[in-house]
Design an enzyme around this catalytic site. Structure first.
Site, mmCIF file in Angstrom:
data_model
loop_
_atom_site.group_PDB
_atom_site.id
_atom_site.type_symbol
_atom_site.label_atom_id
_atom_site.label_comp_id
_atom_site.label_asym_id
_atom_site.label_seq_id
_atom_site.Cartn_x
_atom_site.Cartn_y
_atom_site.Cartn_z
ATOM 1 N N ARG A 42 0.834 -1.216 0.000
ATOM 2 C CA ARG A 42 0.000 0.000 0.000
ATOM 3 C C ARG A 42 0.858 1.250 0.000
ATOM 4 N NH1 ARG A 42 -2.187 -4.323 -0.563
ATOM 5 N NH2 ARG A 42 -4.271 -4.839 0.151
ATOM 6 N N CYS A 616 -18.292 -0.401 -24.913
ATOM 7 C CA CYS A 616 -17.698 -0.442 -26.253
ATOM 8 C C CYS A 616 -16.227 -0.035 -26.213
ATOM 9 C CB CYS A 616 -18.477 0.478 -27.189
ATOM 10 S SG CYS A 616 -18.110 0.186 -28.925
#
Length: 1046
Positions: A42, A616
């Site tokens: 992290r 798309c």
């Protein structure tokens, strides 16, 4: 400084890494520069590998093991510096138990030195950091030459004259030793930084440069660049950008231009009049340029301080605190007595304060703030642990900046006060603040004994126990919140195991809430801590019901998602309970204070929804690396999670293949049958077949997809308006030819084959994964001839279809029947083959192949679309939706929240509370008043707020008509509509609803036997006919006259 003791990490029996895995030898050493991702993953997203490597080569000297010193020690050791020397000369006292979370009662009884008590605990935090200690005198006679082996020196609890001497020494070295001093005097804290005459920062903000697509570039002097779709560029005048893939004005490509901002979505770049005209496409990226910072010594900065202002409602405060703390410094050096609370001391400090204030603010004319000085001098020997945590977090970040050159440093002073905590307590007698000889004397000197007792009796529910939650518990332990002997309690809830800060081995992988509870008990054995494992959500309202919330004094959230926050907030509003919320994102943090009848709630404001990538775009027209990573993640989810789960679900519902065949032959449509039969017919049974499937997937994803798009839309395709189809942000793909010698191609084949073997329960050996074995298998794989299709979607608003629920064509139905007939005929329908093993994406296990698949698939798709691939670390962050985190920010938010908790418990007014936003990278800290609760007018001077809840008490025969009459008589307004949840109890225009007026509330609502009340949504009659019904507060209907269970 000769009396030093080395405490090596090999001697430490515990380590932070044990929290997630069994002990193993450290691998991150200075020579190899390998970074342990299980420990630092992290933080790597916050600092980057370059800064991590720099830290792993840096040594730090830290003097003073009080509350501030131990906070800094914790944070920088967790961050992963090479070595830390802890220095302190004092012995443990009972007082220290209330400010130092690593000192125990036995340390006080045995009269151990503070540094000896603290050092082993600090060393346990990180096996990669070498921690040693020193208890030699550090004073005006000490030879400071030993400091040359450190890159950064931090002083806490040091006299001002010593700070000046050490600072002058550090400033004079070549290269300079970075110097930081920190102090906490009761309700005021300060940080000072001096990193030398010239300090270069290679990345002042830490923000990742964005690719922004271009709408147009004018051929002018100066040329103006406009961003596509008015997207904000986020630039500042003087910064530089580099251009890529610009059509027409090709001379710009690869060049860097300095910008002059014209608006949020346009900027000038100098003379473009002699360049070719811009035609289409292209994008720009901001160029990160190093910045030089200049620092002055402490001596010079005392009279001309450069300060950071955190609270613009009191802009004079930093200089006033500067003068006040200097006055205290000077008074302490002039007087040997330790008593800093008598009238003589206050008189002396106020005199010095006025003198210093006039000398440091000759032009600003800052006013004399006698109230601040009185509060400061009275509390100076006290300790507010949350203040040390908040400022210690900021100071720790400055240490990391000093040794890495990452992020803009503090120039040069930061002051934070908690005067709002003590201002309302001024009328109390001196006896309230006098010591009692226990661990809370430091706290008592600041907030008084009565408020300490209120904290002890507190019942707190903390939801979430990750990094912030553990930091919060540390503050609770030091404040004595929820003591067993005072009938107080801290309840903590944890969903998952998380790398936390206070820090013990979990060999059996206990839930974080249990481990944190044990660690909190170590800090303060008197605490009553109960760990919960239930998810706090609507499904557990039988556990966390209204009675549970009514037993609480306050709720604290330490969560990492918005929906969970919204739910907890709604429960707090419903039950009139204060909520303290906080969160971090890398170096950024926020706190929000929600107090019944004073402030708005968390749900009063809504962030804009996260933008989804159009289907798309993901499917055919990626333009940035985030698109290819999300595409790869979706492929993993579809192939290895969703389809196997669907397959198992189908065969659990339809256990007999023969019966399924009969029903399909009879024309019955079974949901998911086509997809299930396809999976059954293509099911591999051997490792070699898994490799073959992987090779065919490569062909489909990275070659045929490109060939198909270029067949449907050749490079010279134009739209109706004459513009090119393939222009930014659309990128034309390039088909990839498979090459096993390419490491990326090989990684995709191996990882994909492994994952297919996993879901189909097919064994394989290490030898099967070798290049030799894979080459041999692939030699026999036949690649079918490519034939282009004429069906290609380009609608960017289209959503991904649900394949299971789509109606089947007659051809697909016949295919499904044929697949099942063949499977039955060839004895391939066995219990083993009707069961698959769905995977669960696990980003942190590098041995499972999950990230190998996502990283290789994403990179291959990026190459196919001429997008620069991301490294594995960035891919993991995006695919795993990892929230960057660093201990400095979590410590700061937890400290700020705990300060507000004291105010809430004290019942302080609205003006005392503060929300905070900070970014330690820049650095900026902004304290603001919370949003005041809004009153909403219903009509005729009848108002309500989000905290209001009207009540009606009924009985067994109480009808809906009685309810409406009771509301009208009690609140003076006519109800028109009554709704319970999603059920409409009474809507006048609905057929038959008028008959319901005679029905009892019991019959309409049908409550469970233990239900005491329900909250109803009631609308009220408008002032004029034709107007809309008026909203109001919820109306709580009790089923019995006394509100008890009927």
């Amino acid at each position: 400084m000769t009396d030093s003791v080395c405490f090596s990490n090999q001697e430490a029996s515990l380590s932070l890494r044990h929290l997630l895995s069994p002990p193993s030898p450290p691998t991150m050493a200075t020579d190899s520069m390998e970074i342990d991702d299980s420990l630092y993953s992290r933080q790597r997203y916050v600092l980057g590998d370059s800064a991590m490597h720099q830290m792993a080569q840096s040594s730090v000297f830290l003097s003073g093991m009080g509350g501030m010193g131990v906070e800094i020690a914790k944070n920088i050791v967790l961050a992963g510096v090479k070595a830390v020397t802890l220095h302190d000369t004092k012995q443990c006292e009972t007082w220290d138990l209330g400010s130092n979370f690593f000192i125990r009662k036995e340390d006080v009884l045995s009269q151990r030195r503070r540094v000896e008590a603290v050092c082993p605990h600090v060393a346990e935090l990180n096996p990669y950091v070498h921690v040693d200690m020193s208890f030699s005198a550090l004073d005006d006679n000490t030879d400071l030459g030993f400091l040359r082996r450190y890159q950064c020196v931090i002083l806490t609890e040091a006299r001002l004259s010593l700070q000046k001497r050490v600072n002058e020494f550090c400033h004079s070295q070549q290269p300079p030793i970075r110097f930081i001093s920190c102090d906490v005097y009761g309700i005021c804290a300060r940080v000072f930084c001096d990193f030398g005459e010239e300090f270069e920062v290679f990345d002042p903000t830490g923000e990742e440069p964005k690719e922004v697509f271009i709408q147009s570039i004018t051929q002018d002097n100066p040329g103006m660049v406009t961003c596509m779709d008015n997207q904000p560029h986020g630039l500042q005048t003087g910064q530089s950008v580099v251009f890529r893939e610009v059509g027409g004005m090709v001379e710009l490509n690869g060049t860097s231009r300095q910008v002059s901002v014209l608006s949020s979505h346009s900027f000038a770049i100098g003379d473009t009049s002699q360049l070719q005209p811009y035609t289409h496409g292209g994008f720009f990226v901001m160029v990160k340029t190093p910045k030089m910072y200049r620092f002055e010594t402490l001596e010079r900065q005392l009279c001309e301080p450069r300060v950071l202002t955190p609270d613009f409602s009191k802009p004079e405060a930093p200089l006033q605190i500067h003068a006040g703390m200097l006055a205290l410094d000077t008074f302490q050096e002039q007087h040997t007595t330790h008593c800093l609370t008598n009238d003589c001391m206050h008189t002396g400090v106020i005199t010095l304060y006025s003198l210093f204030l006039s000398s440091v603010t000759p032009s600003s004319q800052a006013s004399v703030n006698t109230e601040l000085v009185r509060c400061l001098s009275r509390t100076a020997r006290g300790a507010l642990p949350p203040l040390a945590a908040a400022v210690g977090g900021l100071a720790s970040q400055e240490v990391l900046k000093a040794i890495t050159g990452k992020f803009a440093p503090l120039q040069q002073w930061f002051y934070l006060d908690a005067i709002e905590v003590v201002k309302p307590l001024q009328p109390l007698s001196a006896e309230e603040f006098s010591p009692r000889g226990d661990r809370y004397d430091g706290l008592r000197a600041c907030i008084g004994d009565s408020l300490c007792l209120q904290l002890h009796k507190l019942r707190v529910f903390m939801v979430g126990c990750g990094a912030i939650g553990c930091e919060m518990l540390k503050n609770f332990a030091l404040l004595g919140i929820g003591l067993a002997k005072s009938s107080g309690e801290v309840g903590i809830y944890s969903l998952c195991i998380y790398l936390s800060v206070h820090h013990r081995p979990r060999p059996h992988r206990k839930a974080t809430s249990y481990t944190a509870a044990e660690a909190t008990h170590d800090i303060n054995p008197d605490l009553q801590v109960e760990a919960h494992l239930n998810k706090v959500c609507p499904a557990t309202e039988n556990i966390y019901n209204d009675s549970f919330y009514s037993s609480l004094n306050i709720v604290v959230t330490a969560l990492d998602n918005v929906e969970a926050r919204r739910y907890v907030d709604s429960r707090c509003v419903s039950n009139q309970r204060p909520l303290l919320d906080s969160g971090t994102m890398g170096t950024k943090g926020h706190t929000e204070i929600i107090v019944p009848n004073l402030t708005e709630s968390y749900n009063s404001h809504r962030d804009p929804p996260e933008e989804e990538i159009p289907f798309c775009t993901l499917k055919s027209f990626p333009s940035v690396i985030e698109h290819t990573i999300q595409w790869a993640r979706d492929k993993f989810e579809s192939a290895f999670v969703h389809k196997p789960s669907m397959y198992n679900s189908f065969w659990q519902t339809h256990s007999s293949a023969e019966v399924v065949l009969q029903r399909m032959q009879a024309g019955e449509s079974l949901e998911g049958s086509f997809q299930v039969m396809k999976l059954l017919s293509r099911q591999p049974t051997q490792w070699e077949q898994c490799v073959a499937v992987a090779r065919l997937k490569f062909e489909k994803y990275f070659k045929r997809k490109a060939l198909q798009l270029l067949h449907s839309f050749p490079l010279d395709t134009r739209l109706k308006d004459g513009s090119l189809f393939w222009q930014s942000p659309k990128r034309p793909p390039t088909p990839l030819e498979f090459d096993l010698k390419d490491s990326l191609h090989f990684a995709f084949i191996v990882s994909t084959a492994r994952l297919f073997a996993g879901i189909y329960n097919i064994p394989y050996s290490e030898r099967d994964l070798s290049e030799e074995a894979i080459t041999r298998i692939l030699a026999d794989v036949k690649i079918p001839e490519y034939r282009p299709s004429e069906k290609v979607k380009t609608d960017e608003t289209a959503r991904k279809p649900d394949q299971i629920k789509m109606p089947l064509s007659s051809e697909e139905e016949r295919d499904a029947i044929t697949h099942l007939e063949q499977a039955i005929a060839t004895d391939r329908v066995t219990p083993e083959r009707l069961r698959m093993s769905p995977l669960q994406f696990e980003k942190d296990d590098d041995s499972n192949g999950h990230m190998d698949f996502v990283a290789s698939a994403s990179s291959l798709r990026a190459i196919m679309y001429s997008i620069e691939p991301a490294d594995r670390l960035k891919t993991k962050r995006i695919a795993g939706k990892i929230i960057p985190a660093i201990a400095t920010a979590t410590a700061a938010v937890a400290g700020l929240v705990a300060l507000e908790l004291i105010k809430v418990v004290g019942g302080f007014g609205f003006e005392s509370h503060k929300n905070c936003f900070f970014n330690l990278a820049i650095p900026v800290v902004v304290l603001t008043e919370p949003a005041a609760v809004k009153q909403t007018l219903i009509r005729n001077n009848i108002y309500y707020t989000i905290w209001d809840c009207w009540t009606v008490f009924g009985h067994e025969d109480f009808t809906l008509s009685d309810f409406m009459n009771a509301v009208r008589e009690k609140y003076g307004i006519e109800p028109t509509m009554v709704v319970h949840g999603v059920k409409m109890l009474y809507v006048p225009v609905m057929p038959g609803h008028s008959k319901r007026l005679k029905l009892t509330m019991h019959k309409l609502i049908k409550p469970s036997v233990d239900r005491r009340y329900v909250d109803l949504t009631v609308s009220f009659a408008p002032e004029a006919d034709g107007d809309e019904d008026l909203p109001g507060p919820p109306v709580r209907y009790y089923f019995s006259p006394d509100g008890e269970t009927p």
